[in-house]
Enzyme design. Structure first.
Site, PDB file in Angstrom:
ATOM      1  N   CYS A   1       0.871  -1.177   0.000  1.00 17.10           N
ATOM      2  CA  CYS A   1       0.000   0.000   0.000  1.00 17.10           C
ATOM      3  C   CYS A   1       0.902   1.220   0.000  1.00 17.10           C
ATOM      4  O   CYS A   1       2.037   1.156   0.451  1.00 17.10           O
ATOM      5  CB  CYS A   1      -0.875   0.040   1.248  1.00 17.10           C
ATOM      6  SG  CYS A   1      -1.970  -1.364   1.429  1.00 17.10           S
TER       7      CYS A   1
ATOM      8  N   GLU B   1      -9.042   7.019   3.016  1.00 12.86           N
ATOM      9  CA  GLU B   1      -8.428   7.030   1.691  1.00 12.86           C
ATOM     10  C   GLU B   1      -9.405   6.665   0.583  1.00 12.86           C
ATOM     11  O   GLU B   1     -10.288   5.833   0.766  1.00 12.86           O
ATOM     12  CB  GLU B   1      -7.276   6.022   1.635  1.00 12.86           C
ATOM     13  CG  GLU B   1      -6.143   6.334   2.580  1.00 12.86           C
ATOM     14  CD  GLU B   1      -5.026   5.309   2.547  1.00 12.86           C
ATOM     15  OE1 GLU B   1      -3.909   5.692   2.915  1.00 12.86           O
ATOM     16  OE2 GLU B   1      -5.262   4.136   2.172  1.00 12.86           O
TER      17      GLU B   1
END
Length: 194
Positions: free
Chosen positions: A65, A114
């Site tokens: 990520c 996010e």
């Protein structure tokens, strides 16, 4: 200093901020990515986040990520992070979930917030983890891993749990997951990919 792209609810860039200051009790929405890397046997490379990470330290998650830098193309950001964190090169990098979004709160109140497009890729490499980023790695059979995640019988990051629920809808074989249309990326990512 590494920067992240701040977003509005429509996925448009509204500014940048230092990554070191973005995660707190009221984390603003920002642009990220997740990548699931598989080997030739169809196994997923799982990673354990370094114990020094600000968000979800020591937690197992998908392969990689990260956050694209302002104006950095998503594929370049993913390739950069895979090299920095795991020493991996990949092929067939494919956008699979262009508009994945999540918000999660740690036990101490720190928030992750996010819009995080999800990609899949394949590698012939074995990982060489950067211990400042990754505490451990493991290859896992996708069908068994995804079944455990859906059953709630394995500890995994909150974003990975939500992503797996959507990824299994794409089909049982990750090599056959359909590519999503890049036009479906949030505007900030499309601009970065230009």
């Amino acid at each position: 200093m590494e920067q992240v792209v701040l977003l509005n609810d429509s996925g448009q860039a509204i500014g940048v901020t230092d990554k070191a200051t973005v995660h707190h009790l009221d984390t603003p929405l920002h642009l990220a990515f997740s990548c699931y890397v598989f080997n030739g046997r169809g196994q997923l490379l799982l990673t354990q986040r370094a114990h020094e990470k600000r968000t979800w330290p020591g937690v197992w998650t998908n392969t990689c990520c990260g956050h694209p830098a302002p104006q950095e193309a998503m594929p370049e950001a993913i390739t950069r992070r895979l090299g920095e964190e795991l020493g991996l090169t990949v092929r067939d990098l494919t956008l699979v979930l262009p508009r994945f979004r999540y918000r999660a709160v740690m036990g101490n109140g720190v928030v992750e917030n996010e819009i995080c497009p999800v990609f899949a890729a394949f590698t012939d490499d074995e990982p060489a983890p950067n211990r400042e980023e990754v505490a451990g790695t493991a290859w896992a059979d996708w069908s068994g891993f995804s079944a455990e995640v859906l059953a709630g019988t394995t500890d995994i990051s909150p974003w990975c749990r939500q992503q797996v629920a959507e990824l299994v809808e794409l089909g049982a074989n990750p090599a056959e997951w359909p590519a999503a249309d890049p036009a479906d990326l949030p505007d900030a990512a499309v601009i970065a990919a230009g």
